[in-house]
Design a protein around this motif. Structure first.
Motif, PDB file in Angstrom:
ATOM      1  N   TYR A 147       0.857  -1.188   0.000  1.00  0.00           N
ATOM      2  CA  TYR A 147       0.000   0.000   0.000  1.00  0.00           C
ATOM      3  C   TYR A 147       0.890   1.235   0.000  1.00  0.00           C
ATOM      4  O   TYR A 147       1.851   1.325   0.760  1.00  0.00           O
ATOM      5  CB  TYR A 147      -0.889  -0.025   1.243  1.00  0.00           C
ATOM      6  CG  TYR A 147      -1.569   1.280   1.581  1.00  0.00           C
ATOM      7  CD1 TYR A 147      -2.470   1.877   0.707  1.00  0.00           C
ATOM      8  CD2 TYR A 147      -1.323   1.920   2.804  1.00  0.00           C
ATOM      9  CE1 TYR A 147      -3.108   3.062   1.026  1.00  0.00           C
ATOM     10  CE2 TYR A 147      -1.953   3.098   3.137  1.00  0.00           C
ATOM     11  CZ  TYR A 147      -2.844   3.672   2.250  1.00  0.00           C
ATOM     12  OH  TYR A 147      -3.471   4.857   2.569  1.00  0.00           O
ATOM     13  N   TYR A 148       0.585   2.188  -0.878  1.00  0.00           N
ATOM     14  CA  TYR A 148       1.366   3.413  -0.982  1.00  0.00           C
ATOM     15  C   TYR A 148       0.423   4.616  -1.037  1.00  0.00           C
ATOM     16  O   TYR A 148      -0.723   4.502  -1.496  1.00  0.00           O
ATOM     17  CB  TYR A 148       2.222   3.424  -2.252  1.00  0.00           C
ATOM     18  CG  TYR A 148       3.112   2.222  -2.415  1.00  0.00           C
ATOM     19  CD1 TYR A 148       4.343   2.135  -1.771  1.00  0.00           C
ATOM     20  CD2 TYR A 148       2.729   1.146  -3.221  1.00  0.00           C
ATOM     21  CE1 TYR A 148       5.167   1.023  -1.918  1.00  0.00           C
ATOM     22  CE2 TYR A 148       3.545   0.032  -3.375  1.00  0.00           C
ATOM     23  CZ  TYR A 148       4.757  -0.018  -2.719  1.00  0.00           C
ATOM     24  OH  TYR A 148       5.555  -1.120  -2.865  1.00  0.00           O
ATOM     25  N   VAL A 149       0.919   5.743  -0.566  1.00  0.00           N
ATOM     26  CA  VAL A 149       0.246   7.015  -0.800  1.00  0.00           C
ATOM     27  C   VAL A 149       1.282   7.896  -1.490  1.00  0.00           C
ATOM     28  O   VAL A 149       2.145   8.486  -0.842  1.00  0.00           O
ATOM     29  CB  VAL A 149      -0.247   7.669   0.513  1.00  0.00           C
ATOM     30  CG1 VAL A 149      -0.956   8.988   0.198  1.00  0.00           C
ATOM     31  CG2 VAL A 149      -1.198   6.730   1.255  1.00  0.00           C
ATOM     32  N   ASP A 150       1.213   7.955  -2.802  1.00  0.00           N
ATOM     33  CA  ASP A 150       2.249   8.608  -3.604  1.00  0.00           C
ATOM     34  C   ASP A 150       1.924  10.080  -3.843  1.00  0.00           C
ATOM     35  O   ASP A 150       0.894  10.423  -4.441  1.00  0.00           O
ATOM     36  CB  ASP A 150       2.409   7.901  -4.951  1.00  0.00           C
ATOM     37  CG  ASP A 150       3.059   6.537  -4.814  1.00  0.00           C
ATOM     38  OD1 ASP A 150       3.896   6.384  -3.907  1.00  0.00           O
ATOM     39  OD2 ASP A 150       2.727   5.635  -5.602  1.00  0.00           O
ATOM     40  N   ASP A 151       2.807  10.951  -3.347  1.00  0.00           N
ATOM     41  CA  ASP A 151       2.785  12.370  -3.666  1.00  0.00           C
ATOM     42  C   ASP A 151       3.742  12.536  -4.852  1.00  0.00           C
ATOM     43  O   ASP A 151       4.960  12.495  -4.695  1.00  0.00           O
ATOM     44  CB  ASP A 151       3.254  13.181  -2.461  1.00  0.00           C
ATOM     45  CG  ASP A 151       3.229  14.684  -2.716  1.00  0.00           C
ATOM     46  OD1 ASP A 151       3.188  15.087  -3.889  1.00  0.00           O
ATOM     47  OD2 ASP A 151       3.276  15.453  -1.738  1.00  0.00           O
ATOM     48  N   ILE A 152       3.200  12.710  -6.038  1.00  0.00           N
ATOM     49  CA  ILE A 152       4.017  12.604  -7.253  1.00  0.00           C
ATOM     50  C   ILE A 152       5.127  13.646  -7.290  1.00  0.00           C
ATOM     51  O   ILE A 152       6.228  13.373  -7.776  1.00  0.00           O
ATOM     52  CB  ILE A 152       3.119  12.686  -8.506  1.00  0.00           C
ATOM     53  CG1 ILE A 152       2.187  11.471  -8.544  1.00  0.00           C
ATOM     54  CG2 ILE A 152       3.954  12.750  -9.774  1.00  0.00           C
ATOM     55  CD1 ILE A 152       1.269  11.424  -9.725  1.00  0.00           C
ATOM     56  N   TRP A 153       4.884  14.821  -6.742  1.00  0.00           N
ATOM     57  CA  TRP A 153       5.917  15.857  -6.766  1.00  0.00           C
ATOM     58  C   TRP A 153       7.053  15.550  -5.801  1.00  0.00           C
ATOM     59  O   TRP A 153       8.065  16.253  -5.802  1.00  0.00           O
ATOM     60  CB  TRP A 153       5.301  17.217  -6.466  1.00  0.00           C
ATOM     61  CG  TRP A 153       4.678  17.836  -7.688  1.00  0.00           C
ATOM     62  CD1 TRP A 153       4.667  17.310  -8.953  1.00  0.00           C
ATOM     63  CD2 TRP A 153       3.986  19.076  -7.765  1.00  0.00           C
ATOM     64  NE1 TRP A 153       4.004  18.145  -9.819  1.00  0.00           N
ATOM     65  CE2 TRP A 153       3.569  19.237  -9.119  1.00  0.00           C
ATOM     66  CE3 TRP A 153       3.655  20.057  -6.849  1.00  0.00           C
ATOM     67  CZ2 TRP A 153       2.857  20.360  -9.551  1.00  0.00           C
ATOM     68  CZ3 TRP A 153       2.946  21.169  -7.277  1.00  0.00           C
ATOM     69  CH2 TRP A 153       2.554  21.322  -8.612  1.00  0.00           C
ATOM     70  N   GLN A 154       6.923  14.520  -4.982  1.00  0.00           N
ATOM     71  CA  GLN A 154       8.023  14.130  -4.109  1.00  0.00           C
ATOM     72  C   GLN A 154       8.954  13.124  -4.773  1.00  0.00           C
ATOM     73  O   GLN A 154       9.944  12.709  -4.167  1.00  0.00           O
ATOM     74  CB  GLN A 154       7.488  13.559  -2.783  1.00  0.00           C
ATOM     75  CG  GLN A 154       6.926  14.623  -1.870  1.00  0.00           C
ATOM     76  CD  GLN A 154       6.648  14.107  -0.477  1.00  0.00           C
ATOM     77  OE1 GLN A 154       6.915  12.956  -0.158  1.00  0.00           O
ATOM     78  NE2 GLN A 154       6.091  14.965   0.363  1.00  0.00           N
ATOM     79  N   PRO A 169      -3.369   7.423  -3.390  1.00  0.00           N
ATOM     80  CA  PRO A 169      -3.252   6.146  -2.683  1.00  0.00           C
ATOM     81  C   PRO A 169      -3.375   5.009  -3.695  1.00  0.00           C
ATOM     82  O   PRO A 169      -4.100   5.125  -4.692  1.00  0.00           O
ATOM     83  CB  PRO A 169      -4.448   6.159  -1.722  1.00  0.00           C
ATOM     84  CG  PRO A 169      -4.957   7.557  -1.727  1.00  0.00           C
ATOM     85  CD  PRO A 169      -4.591   8.144  -3.041  1.00  0.00           C
ATOM     86  N   ASN A 170      -2.667   3.905  -3.468  1.00  0.00           N
ATOM     87  CA  ASN A 170      -2.746   2.784  -4.399  1.00  0.00           C
ATOM     88  C   ASN A 170      -2.296   1.504  -3.732  1.00  0.00           C
ATOM     89  O   ASN A 170      -1.555   1.532  -2.747  1.00  0.00           O
ATOM     90  CB  ASN A 170      -1.911   3.070  -5.657  1.00  0.00           C
ATOM     91  CG  ASN A 170      -0.446   3.293  -5.355  1.00  0.00           C
ATOM     92  OD1 ASN A 170       0.361   2.365  -5.377  1.00  0.00           O
ATOM     93  ND2 ASN A 170      -0.076   4.542  -5.052  1.00  0.00           N
ATOM     94  N   GLN A 212      -4.797  -1.323   5.636  1.00  0.00           N
ATOM     95  CA  GLN A 212      -3.335  -1.239   5.555  1.00  0.00           C
ATOM     96  C   GLN A 212      -2.775  -0.284   6.605  1.00  0.00           C
ATOM     97  O   GLN A 212      -1.633  -0.440   7.052  1.00  0.00           O
ATOM     98  CB  GLN A 212      -2.889  -0.775   4.159  1.00  0.00           C
ATOM     99  CG  GLN A 212      -3.452  -1.586   3.003  1.00  0.00           C
ATOM    100  CD  GLN A 212      -3.424  -3.077   3.245  1.00  0.00           C
ATOM    101  OE1 GLN A 212      -2.361  -3.674   3.391  1.00  0.00           O
ATOM    102  NE2 GLN A 212      -4.595  -3.687   3.304  1.00  0.00           N
ATOM    103  N   GLU A 213      -3.572   0.695   6.980  1.00  0.00           N
ATOM    104  CA  GLU A 213      -3.121   1.671   7.972  1.00  0.00           C
ATOM    105  C   GLU A 213      -3.329   1.202   9.406  1.00  0.00           C
ATOM    106  O   GLU A 213      -2.836   1.822  10.338  1.00  0.00           O
ATOM    107  CB  GLU A 213      -3.832   3.005   7.728  1.00  0.00           C
ATOM    108  CG  GLU A 213      -3.439   3.642   6.392  1.00  0.00           C
ATOM    109  CD  GLU A 213      -4.288   4.841   6.026  1.00  0.00           C
ATOM    110  OE1 GLU A 213      -5.243   5.140   6.789  1.00  0.00           O
ATOM    111  OE2 GLU A 213      -4.005   5.484   4.998  1.00  0.00           O
TER     112      GLU A 213
END
Length: 302
Positions: free
Chosen positions: A27-34, A94-95, A149-150
């Motif tokens: 499980y990921y929470v992707d902040d694309i600008w990071q 999130p994905n 997941q959290e």
């Protein structure tokens, strides 16, 4: 700020391990600008992926298609599909990424009947629109999976995740279009293998004086077939991808080494530093010197 990077091999297959052998889901929470390049570059993985948009707008590039996903929307990305994520407004997504064996082992009745048809003959992707009931059901199930997941302290989380993922897959299987050969050709194994051979050639020889004919020869196909394979696979021409890959490698060197701009232009395959600077500014919207000043990790040499 910590920056993240998608690591791939020469065929653009992602090398990260998602989950574990005993529980193959991540499980990921992707902040694309990071991410280090402010986008998640072209990659593929054997696992399937489900994405939702929490904030902003996400552009998902698959083959010739640029899919714009707004907040509350999502997408299913099938196994083996080459894709890329971009955002213009700080999108966060999130994905979950999981191996099909999470639901059923290979060669089992469940796998052969309900999973394999999707992997082998299903679409490369499926947009998840909250205004369509069955797709909204999947989106709601994804929210529940994210919650599990959290809840790391919950001893039943892996079991509940499995139950929710199985329910999610049931709705996907019942509603998506499964064909013998996908209409858009993105999932063609033959096309994908040829594309991967040529991508690997570019990654290994980008610093050399190569062009369309060299890329085509790497897969032993015609230049016209090469153009079509790239168009269907990643929506770019071979030369456009080659230049972009050279620029990415140059950006990495600008950020992490003391090499001069002239030297970087030469070692990344550009014929002149002036041409390199024009292309770099067009792609990154700043000059190489400005990029280095903004991101430099070491002091450059004079």
């Amino acid at each position: 700020m910590q920056f993240y990077k998608t690591t791939t091999d020469e065929t653009l297959r992602e090398t990260a391990v998602h989950g574990s052998d005993k529980h193959p889901i991540a499980y990921y929470v992707d902040d694309i600008w990071q991410f280090d390049l402010r986008f998640i570059d072209w990659h593929w993985h054997r696992e399937v992926e489900f994405v939702t948009v929490l904030k902003g707008t996400i552009n998902c590039l698959i083959g010739q298609n640029r899919i714009c996903l707004e907040k509350g929307w999502g997408i299913f990305i099938n196994s083996g599909t080459i894709h890329r994520f971009e955002t213009d407004d700080g999108g966060i997504m999130p994905n979950i990424v999981f191996a099909p064996e999470l639901i059923a082992t290979e060669r089992s009745l469940i796998h052969d009947t309900y999973i394999l048809p999707v992997l082998s003959s299903g679409p490369a992707y499926q947009i998840l629109d909250p205004n369509i009931p069955w797709q909204n059901t999947i989106l709601m199930l994804l929210d529940k999976i994210y919650d599990k997941q959290e809840q790391n302290e919950d001893s039943l989380s892996p079991l509940n995740t499995l139950l929710l993922t199985t329910e999610l897959w049931k709705h996907l299987f019942q509603n998506i279009n499964i064909e013998t050969v996908p209409a858009n050709g993105v999932k063609s194994v033959f096309q994908t293998s040829r594309l991967q051979i040529m991508l690997q050639f570019i990654h290994e020889h980008y610093a050399e004086n190569i062009g369309l004919e060299d890329i085509a020869n790497a897969a032993n196909i015609s230049k016209s077939s090469t153009l079509e394979t790239f168009r269907q696979g990643i929506g770019q021409s071979p030369v456009s991808y080659l230049i972009e890959y050279r620029l990415i490698q140059a950006a990495i060197l600008l950020k992490n080494t003391r090499k001069t701009i002239i030297n970087i232009s030469l070692v990344t395959g550009f014929s002149s530093s002036a041409y390199f600077c024009r292309k770099f500014k067009s792609h990154y919207k700043m000059t190489p010197a400005e990029y280095r000043k903004q991101t430099l990790h070491v002091t450059p040499s004079l």
